[in-house]
Design a protein around this motif. Structure first.
Motif, PDB file in Angstrom:
ATOM      1  N   ALA B 150       0.820  -1.227  -0.014  1.00 42.01           N
ATOM      2  CA  ALA B 150      -0.143  -0.122  -0.106  1.00 42.01           C
ATOM      3  C   ALA B 150       0.984   1.206  -0.008  1.00 42.01           C
ATOM      4  CB  ALA B 150      -0.391   0.000   1.519  1.00 42.01           C
ATOM      5  N   GLN B 151       2.461   1.109   0.819  1.00 38.45           N
ATOM      6  CA  GLN B 151       2.507   1.991   0.803  1.00 38.45           C
ATOM      7  C   GLN B 151       3.715   3.007  -0.151  1.00 38.45           C
ATOM      8  OE1 GLN B 151       5.682   1.447   3.534  1.00 38.45           O
ATOM      9  NE2 GLN B 151       4.285   2.402   5.593  1.00 38.45           N
ATOM     10  N   LEU B 152       3.794   1.614  -0.396  1.00 40.14           N
ATOM     11  CA  LEU B 152       4.870   1.938  -2.105  1.00 40.14           C
ATOM     12  C   LEU B 152       4.071   2.515  -3.515  1.00 40.14           C
ATOM     13  CD1 LEU B 152       6.625  -1.891  -1.940  1.00 40.14           C
ATOM     14  CD2 LEU B 152       7.699   1.112  -2.183  1.00 40.14           C
ATOM     15  N   GLN B 153       2.581   2.248  -3.584  1.00 40.06           N
ATOM     16  CA  GLN B 153       1.700   2.429  -4.103  1.00 40.06           C
ATOM     17  C   GLN B 153       1.779   4.267  -4.254  1.00 40.06           C
ATOM     18  OE1 GLN B 153      -0.900  -1.030  -3.236  1.00 40.06           O
ATOM     19  NE2 GLN B 153      -2.207  -0.987  -5.337  1.00 40.06           N
ATOM     20  N   ARG B 154       1.162   4.185  -2.254  1.00 39.83           N
ATOM     21  CA  ARG B 154       1.073   5.653  -2.335  1.00 39.83           C
ATOM     22  C   ARG B 154       1.950   6.350  -3.018  1.00 39.83           C
ATOM     23  NH1 ARG B 154       0.659   5.872   2.989  1.00 39.83           N
ATOM     24  NH2 ARG B 154      -0.588   3.905   2.923  1.00 39.83           N
ATOM     25  N   LYS B 155       3.625   5.890  -2.891  1.00 38.20           N
ATOM     26  CA  LYS B 155       4.344   6.394  -3.353  1.00 38.20           C
ATOM     27  C   LYS B 155       4.017   6.503  -4.951  1.00 38.20           C
ATOM     28  CE  LYS B 155       7.829   6.006   0.174  1.00 38.20           C
ATOM     29  NZ  LYS B 155       8.615   5.423  -0.073  1.00 38.20           N
ATOM     30  N   GLY B 156       3.768   5.462  -5.761  1.00 43.12           N
ATOM     31  CA  GLY B 156       3.430   5.730  -7.126  1.00 43.12           C
ATOM     32  C   GLY B 156       4.595   4.922  -7.515  1.00 43.12           C
ATOM     33  N   VAL B 157       5.574   3.998  -6.762  1.00 39.39           N
ATOM     34  CA  VAL B 157       6.120   2.925  -7.196  1.00 39.39           C
ATOM     35  C   VAL B 157       5.905   2.053  -7.558  1.00 39.39           C
ATOM     36  CG1 VAL B 157       8.406   2.025  -6.841  1.00 39.39           C
ATOM     37  CG2 VAL B 157       7.254   4.119  -5.674  1.00 39.39           C
ATOM     38  N   VAL B 158       4.656   1.180  -7.517  1.00 38.11           N
ATOM     39  CA  VAL B 158       3.952  -0.058  -7.326  1.00 38.11           C
ATOM     40  C   VAL B 158       2.401   0.480  -8.012  1.00 38.11           C
ATOM     41  CG1 VAL B 158       3.395  -1.712  -6.797  1.00 38.11           C
ATOM     42  CG2 VAL B 158       5.308  -1.653  -5.878  1.00 38.11           C
ATOM     43  N   GLU B 159       2.001  -0.037  -8.747  1.00 39.41           N
ATOM     44  CA  GLU B 159       0.387  -0.406  -9.519  1.00 39.41           C
ATOM     45  C   GLU B 159       0.073  -1.372  -9.598  1.00 39.41           C
ATOM     46  OE1 GLU B 159       1.522   0.730 -13.354  1.00 39.41           O
ATOM     47  OE2 GLU B 159       1.266   2.896 -12.572  1.00 39.41           O
ATOM     48  N   GLU B 160      -1.442  -1.581  -9.794  1.00 34.78           N
ATOM     49  CA  GLU B 160      -2.027  -2.931  -9.322  1.00 34.78           C
ATOM     50  C   GLU B 160      -2.916  -2.979 -10.421  1.00 34.78           C
ATOM     51  OE1 GLU B 160      -4.128  -3.262  -5.424  1.00 34.78           O
ATOM     52  OE2 GLU B 160      -5.369  -5.583  -6.247  1.00 34.78           O
ATOM     53  N   LYS B 161      -3.114  -3.749 -11.265  1.00 36.70           N
ATOM     54  CA  LYS B 161      -3.880  -3.970 -12.206  1.00 36.70           C
ATOM     55  C   LYS B 161      -4.704  -6.018 -11.604  1.00 36.70           C
ATOM     56  CE  LYS B 161      -1.939  -1.303 -15.495  1.00 36.70           C
ATOM     57  NZ  LYS B 161      -0.943  -0.606 -16.541  1.00 36.70           N
ATOM     58  N   GLY B 163      -5.223  -7.016 -10.017  1.00 33.94           N
ATOM     59  CA  GLY B 163      -4.584  -7.779  -8.552  1.00 33.94           C
ATOM     60  C   GLY B 163      -3.046  -8.748  -9.374  1.00 33.94           C
ATOM     61  N   ARG B 164      -2.862  -8.301  -9.476  1.00 30.65           N
ATOM     62  CA  ARG B 164      -1.702  -8.299 -10.248  1.00 30.65           C
ATOM     63  C   ARG B 164      -0.489  -7.114  -9.609  1.00 30.65           C
ATOM     64  NH1 ARG B 164      -0.511 -13.353 -12.203  1.00 30.65           N
ATOM     65  NH2 ARG B 164       1.212 -13.023 -13.313  1.00 30.65           N
ATOM     66  N   PHE B 165       0.294  -6.905  -9.329  1.00 32.76           N
ATOM     67  CA  PHE B 165       1.292  -6.308  -9.046  1.00 32.76           C
ATOM     68  C   PHE B 165       2.717  -5.748  -9.891  1.00 32.76           C
ATOM     69  CE2 PHE B 165      -0.770  -7.189  -5.636  1.00 32.76           C
ATOM     70  CZ  PHE B 165      -1.249  -5.583  -4.224  1.00 32.76           C
ATOM     71  N   GLN B 166       3.139  -4.602 -10.085  1.00 31.76           N
ATOM     72  CA  GLN B 166       3.950  -4.069 -11.297  1.00 31.76           C
ATOM     73  C   GLN B 166       4.537  -3.133 -11.147  1.00 31.76           C
ATOM     74  OE1 GLN B 166       2.018  -4.553 -14.974  1.00 31.76           O
ATOM     75  NE2 GLN B 166       2.840  -2.453 -15.541  1.00 31.76           N
ATOM     76  N   LEU B 167       6.114  -2.377 -11.533  1.00 32.99           N
ATOM     77  CA  LEU B 167       6.034  -1.763 -10.965  1.00 32.99           C
ATOM     78  C   LEU B 167       5.645  -0.816 -12.227  1.00 32.99           C
ATOM     79  CD1 LEU B 167      10.068  -1.790 -10.432  1.00 32.99           C
ATOM     80  CD2 LEU B 167       8.625  -2.308  -9.015  1.00 32.99           C
ATOM     81  N   ALA B 168       5.639   0.604 -11.495  1.00 33.46           N
ATOM     82  CA  ALA B 168       5.276   2.588 -12.437  1.00 33.46           C
ATOM     83  C   ALA B 168       6.035   2.033 -13.113  1.00 33.46           C
ATOM     84  CB  ALA B 168       4.806   2.632 -11.434  1.00 33.46           C
ATOM     85  N   GLU B 169       5.543   2.672 -14.564  1.00 28.38           N
ATOM     86  CA  GLU B 169       6.341   3.123 -15.402  1.00 28.38           C
ATOM     87  C   GLU B 169       6.647   4.432 -15.051  1.00 28.38           C
ATOM     88  OE1 GLU B 169       4.874   1.789 -18.989  1.00 28.38           O
ATOM     89  OE2 GLU B 169       4.177   0.413 -18.353  1.00 28.38           O
TER      90      GLU B 169
END
Lengths: 900, 170, 80
Positions: B150-161, B163-169
């Motif tokens: 959740a933290q990483l998503q908030r920072k915009g480093v990780v994205e969820e699509k 149910g699958r997670f990936q590094l944000a481009e």
């Protein structure tokens, strides 16, 4: 160059005539002064006015044949005589075949053969056929303990050096069969008995107790015949015979005696007395080393320091009147800031390193490392000329980082730091790779793996070197006074010497009175009244204005470091704080309390000290005494303590003579393992034998027994000569109990000074630093260091005093620049470092509005606890920065390891 | 320090006995030789890093160590280490239990949290993953991953699509 | 399959004689000195350890240990 071009071969006397050199030469690579000299007897130019080749080829123009001898007149306040020892006359050696049979060598010659930089590069070969011998015999006491050649004394060092030479030989040629022929095995030095035992166990060296009368040659082999203690005759052939020749007084002792106007003893050594062992018969003329009597290196070095102390006492008023200050060129800051230009010097250390590690391969490997602009190998990096050449190369190649791949930085880093300093580079810019002590020496059987390890260590050192940065050289003032712990003979002598040299001393004694073990002694080994010696000493100490005496006192804690110690001493329930610059440990030892031998069960069983006390009170107790039995090594040499107590043999002989003096018809039996009446004490042993004292050897597996009977006691023991047990009804049994260490453990913890496995304090280096402790500013003397005679204790106390006054006289000590440094921009003032520092060397201080950590440089020991615990990594350590250590870790990986 | 390292090594899937802390004073050369010989032999028995019975595979260990080094640099676990040392020092309690308990309750959780955060990034670098895959790759419970993700998503480093997670481009 | 691999690997290692790479952090005053002294006494020990000298084991940061393992150490020996 001069040696190369000289057409005149001469025998190499340094190598005991086993090699050839030229008229201009240097004796050995580390010789001091490290310059070549010309053998005037051989030189063609000097003798025939021809040649002159060397002078022409010397590029430095350093050869000047017009030089003439000059007479100098020096005004001095004291003279120290240290001419060393002389050689035993070759005539004495002739009866052992020396000179007639080529494979009979002296121990000096054999030493050169075993030496890696010697004529055979450490290979042991027979002179006759250059083949490796299979069987070698060492004959002891050649020119020692031998009245026929005028040397009635024991040379003290030959037993141990023979064992050493035999061990070195076995290490080089494991298949050698070596026998050593002893009369007695006299390995009484500190730790020597252990070394002897190891040599016997590890190398299987045969110890034969017999004196070989002569050497014959049969079919190119050397024939020896001997008789052992059981009366049996033996004979055997050997390929090589080594004569363990003794130490004589110097050949020109008579001249020295005349020139210096001093008295010699009957053997032509300098005459001294037990209570002043370093002082000749003439005021201001001092003596040190083998000229005072045969002795080994640790003792000679100790005496040398001791003589320096006495000279310093005499010159106390003149101190600092003729000092010259060393100056260094300014640091080349610009060069230091340039990109790293690293020079790597890989040392052969003779064959110490090169015998195992492929030095040239390591050198070439160093050349492939980033930042390295110069890579070379050197034979002995630490020799004077090598240091000079390293300095020149640093300059020529504008190096700003140096890696010395050699021995341990613990011993040699200061030397190379000094070299850098001398040419204007910060001393912190050198890094060492320890490929000797921690590589070649410990992986001798695995040369390939050792070479791999050496390469890795060099790679890691180079990686660190790239990140080294210049460090400041802070100094702190010294408190000019000493704390001497222990008020026995050693402690008092040390205190007196330091006080006479002009510094304040606090002398702490735990008992009510000064004196220690000397209080219990009745006669000194040279027959002086011990009480008088003690009284004189106490009087001087008490009357000295520079000495404060604290009796009934004990040291409870010591903090600080060399130059600035603070100790608490408790005295009668009160504690006292004392500031001082140095510490002398003179805590003494104690008489070993015997177990067994009916000691305590019968009042007829005494210790030697108890016998002396009785004798001093009168001879009444001997009225009906017919037989006295003395038993040696009670407690010592593996009986209960492992060490040899060194002086019990002489003490027993001295007391036996005393008994014979007061009651000539008394029978005295001395049961011994090896009579260790070393040095001139051998005279007493011979005298005792002449007086009819019977000496009977026993072995540790057949110790004499003391049997208590309804009336009196008897001693049962095995007599080797007749091959059966004998029984002696004894009126008195005297046990030669050894010297046990004092209660050193507590103090060892307080001072952080290590102890030996026997419980005595351990010196920093047995030969080079015999009175220093591993902790800077702490010195050692007397029985606290190990068993020794009064004479030796006094000499050692003077030596400790000499060493102790060095920091006091300097007035300042340099603090190693490895201290911590806080980056206050990153510091958050959490205070973790302050609470963890074991030396209270880092505190929080207000900087602007916030608190920030700050290092107290003088107290910081550079341990790095603060750095490792800093949450924000704001603290870095001088010489051991995070970046440098990380770089070493990365370089640990052979293919490099990228940053995380 | 040693206890922290040992517990953290175990947490990373490394046999903690690969780290040894021993004492030999300047006077104890024979003891040193004994210790070092014994230690080298014990490592020989364990084999290469990652091959001992209780260890994670080599590739996993390498990745974890990468994350672990970053974790050890982070301020939170370092403060925890400093504070624990400070407390033990003050109380004068250096018993094994006290140290071990302190490390496992105060320092290890902080180190583990940082390590997981870092390792998530390293794992996702290799390609997108769902929560199950992440959980097995990191040997961590899904619940443990929720917060850092959740933290990483908030920072915009990780994205969820889906149910699958990936590094944000970027 | 995995099992076989492991067995294979063990065999291979036994044949080669696995030589671990070990990093040592030695305290200047204690362990480093003891190691020097072992050298002076010519005691022999396995040549697998590479040494980084520190002034005290207190200097050793958790990061150093982890970094050592990351850089290929099979073991880390810290000697005080």
């Amino acid at each position: 160059m001069c040696t190369m071009y000289c057409p005149r071969p001469v025998v190499d006397t340094y190598n005991e005539r086993l090699d050839i050199t030229r008229a201009p030469h240097i004796d050995y690579a580390q010789a001091i002064p490290s310059s070549y000299y010309i053998d005037a007897k051989a030189c063609l130019r000097v003798n025939y006015q021809t040649c002159n080749l060397c002078a022409q080829t010397c590029t430095a123009g350093a050869i000047d044949f017009t030089q003439k001898p000059k007479e100098l007149e020096l005004e001095v306040g004291a003279v120290v005589l240290a001419p060393g020892f002389g050689r035993v006359d070759e005539k004495v050696l002739e009866k052992f075949g020396y000179g007639r049979f080529p494979d009979v060598l002296t121990s000096f010659e054999f030493e050169r053969l075993t030496c890696a930089s010697g004529p055979t590069e450490g290979h042991i070969v027979r002179i006759s056929d250059q083949k490796t011998p299979k069987k070698i015999a060492f004959l002891q006491c050649i020119g020692s303990r031998d009245e026929t050649c005028g040397n009635g004394y024991c040379s003290s060092v030959c037993c141990m050096y023979a064992i050493k030479e035999a061990s070195v030989a076995k290490e080089h040629e494991p298949d050698l069969d070596i026998s050593i022929f002893f009369m007695d095995v006299r390995t009484m030095g500190k730790g020597f008995d252990d070394a002897r035992r190891r040599a016997q166990e590890k190398y299987g060296i045969n110890v034969i107790r017999a004196r070989v009368p002569r050497v014959d040659q049969v079919d190119g082999k050397l024939a020896l015949t001997w008789t052992t203690g059981d009366g049996e005759h033996h004979s055997a052939l050997f390929d090589m015979v080594v004569l363990s020749v003794g130490l004589e007084s110097p050949k020109d002792a008579d001249i020295i005696s005349k020139v210096a106007d001093i008295e010699l003893n009957q053997y032509n050594f300098c005459r001294t007395s037990v209570d002043a062992p370093l002082v000749s018969s003439r005021q201001g003329v001092l003596v040190a080393g083998a000229f005072q009597g045969p002795k080994d290196i640790p003792e000679s070095v100790t005496q040398a320091s001791g003589a320096a102390a006495i000279a310093s006492e005499l010159l106390a008023d003149a101190r600092n009147t003729q000092t010259i200050t060393v100056t260094y060129p300014d640091e080349d800051k610009a060069l230091e800031e340039e990109e790293p230009r690293i020079g790597v010097f890989v040392c052969h250390c003779g064959v110490n390193i090169a015998g195992v590690v492929d030095v040239k391969a390591v050198r070439d490997y160093a050349g492939t490392l980033p930042g390295v602009v110069l890579y070379e190998d050197t034979l002995y990096s630490c020799s004077q000329d090598a240091l000079k050449s390293i300095a020149e190369k640093i300059k020529e190649n504008r190096l700003n980082r140096v890696v010395i791949s050699a021995c341990s930085p613990r011993t040699h880093e200061p030397l190379f730091q000094e070299t850098l300093r001398s040419i204007g580079l910060n001393p912190a810019l050198v890094e060492m790779a320890n490929i000797r002590d921690q590589c070649a020496w410990v992986h001798a059987q695995e040369p390939e793996k050792a070479t791999e390890k050496a390469k890795d260590l060099v790679r890691m050192a180079v990686a660190k070197a790239r990140l080294l940065s210049p460090l400041e050289q802070p100094t702190v003032d010294v408190t000019p006074s000493a704390l001497v712990i222990g008020g026995g003979a050693a402690g008092m002598s040390a205190a007196l010497s330091i006080a006479d040299q002009g510094y304040k001393v606090t002398l702490v004694e735990k008992n009510r009175q000064l004196g220690g073990n000397l209080k219990r002694l009745t006669w000194t080994l040279d027959g002086q009244d011990a009480a008088k010696v003690l009284k004189d000493m106490v009087k001087k100490v008490k009357g000295h204005k520079n000495i404060e005496i604290l009796t009934n006192a004990e040291v409870e804690s010591v903090s600080g470091y060399v130059g600035n110690f603070t100790s608490t001493v408790s005295q009668g329930g009160k504690t006292k704080m004392i500031n001082h610059g140095v510490i002398v440990l003179a805590t003494g030892g104690r008489e070993y309390k015997p177990k067994g031998y009916a000691y305590g069960d019968s009042n007829r069983v005494l210790t030697q000290l108890e016998l002396e006390e009785k004798l001093a009170r009168g001879k009444g107790f001997l009225r009906n005494a017919k037989n006295v039995v003395m038993i040696q090594c009670v407690g010592s040499r593996g009986d209960d303590m492992t060490h040899c107590s060194r002086l019990c043999c002489t003490q027993a002989v001295k007391n036996a003579l005393k008994l014979k003096e007061v009651k000539p018809d008394i029978n005295i039996y001395v049961f011994y393992r090896d009579m260790r009446t070393y040095g001139f004490y051998e005279d007493l042993y011979r005298e005792a034998r002449k007086a009819g004292v019977k000496f009977i050897r026993y072995t540790p597996d057949r110790k004499p027994e003391v049997i208590k009977q309804s009336r009196g006691i008897k001693v049962r023991a095995f007599d080797e000569l007749i091959g059966e047990d004998i029984e002696i009804p004894a009126n008195l049994v005297v046990l030669s109990t050894g010297i046990a260490p004092g209660d050193n453990e507590e103090l060892s913890k307080i001072i952080k000074a290590p102890l030996t496995s026997d419980g005595f304090f351990l010196e920093a280096h047995a030969k080079l630093r015999p009175v220093e402790v591993a902790v800077d500013g702490v010195y050692l003397c007397g029985l606290a260091h190990g068993p020794k005679s009064l004479e030796e204790s006094v000499a050692q106390a003077k030596a400790a005093a000499a060493k102790a006054t060095i920091p006091l006289a300097k007035g300042k000590v340099a603090v190693a620049p490895i201290v911590s440094k806080v980056n206050q921009d990153i510091c958050i003032g959490c205070g973790i470092c302050e609470s963890l520092c074991p030396f209270s060397a880092i505190t929080l201080q207000k900087v602007g509005k916030r608190k920030k950590a700050q290092t107290i440089t003088a107290s910081c020991k550079g341990c790095g606890i603060c750095a490792a615990h800093c949450p924000t990594i704001a603290i870095s350590m001088g010489g051991f920065t995070d970046e440098a250590i990380m770089a070493q870790i990365h370089a640990f990986s052979p293919d490099g390891c990228e940053e995380a | 320090m040693a206890e922290t390292c040992k517990q953290f090594l175990a947490d990373c899937g490394i046999n903690p006995d690969r780290l040894s802390l021993e004492w030999a004073s300047a006077a104890e050369a024979p003891r040193f030789v004994e210790l070092i010989t014994g230690y080298v032999n014990s490592i020989k028995e364990k084999g290469e890093l990652g091959s001992a019975d209780d260890e994670a595979g080599e590739a996993t260990i390498r990745r974890r160590l990468k994350a672990a080094v970053v974790a050890a640099q982070a301020r939170k676990p370092r403060t925890a280490l400093g504070n624990l040392s400070k407390r033990l020092h003050k109380e004068g309690d250096f018993s094994k239990d006290a140290i071990s308990e302190g490390v496992s309750s105060k320092i290890l959780p902080a180190l583990r949290a940082e390590r997981i955060k870092e390792e998530l990034l390293l794992v996702l670098k290799e390609g997108e993953k769902d929560l199950d895959e992440l959980s097995s790759a990191l040997s961590a419970a899904k619940e443990e991953l929720e917060k850092p993700l959740a933290q990483l998503q908030r920072k915009g480093v990780v994205e969820e699509k889906e149910g699958r997670f990936q590094l944000a481009e970027k | 399959m995995v099992q076989e691999n492991v067995v294979e690997k063990e065999k291979e290692m036994a044949q080669k004689g696995f030589e671990p790479r070990i990093l040592g952090f030695f305290c200047h005053w204690c362990c480093y000195a003891a190691a020097d002294s072992a050298g002076v006494s010519r005691y022999q020990y396995p040549p697998n350890v590479r040494v980084i000298r520190v002034m005290c084991t207190g200097r050793i940061d958790t990061r150093f240990i982890l970094e050592a393992f990351r850089c290929g150490a099979d073991g880390v020996f810290t000697g005080g």
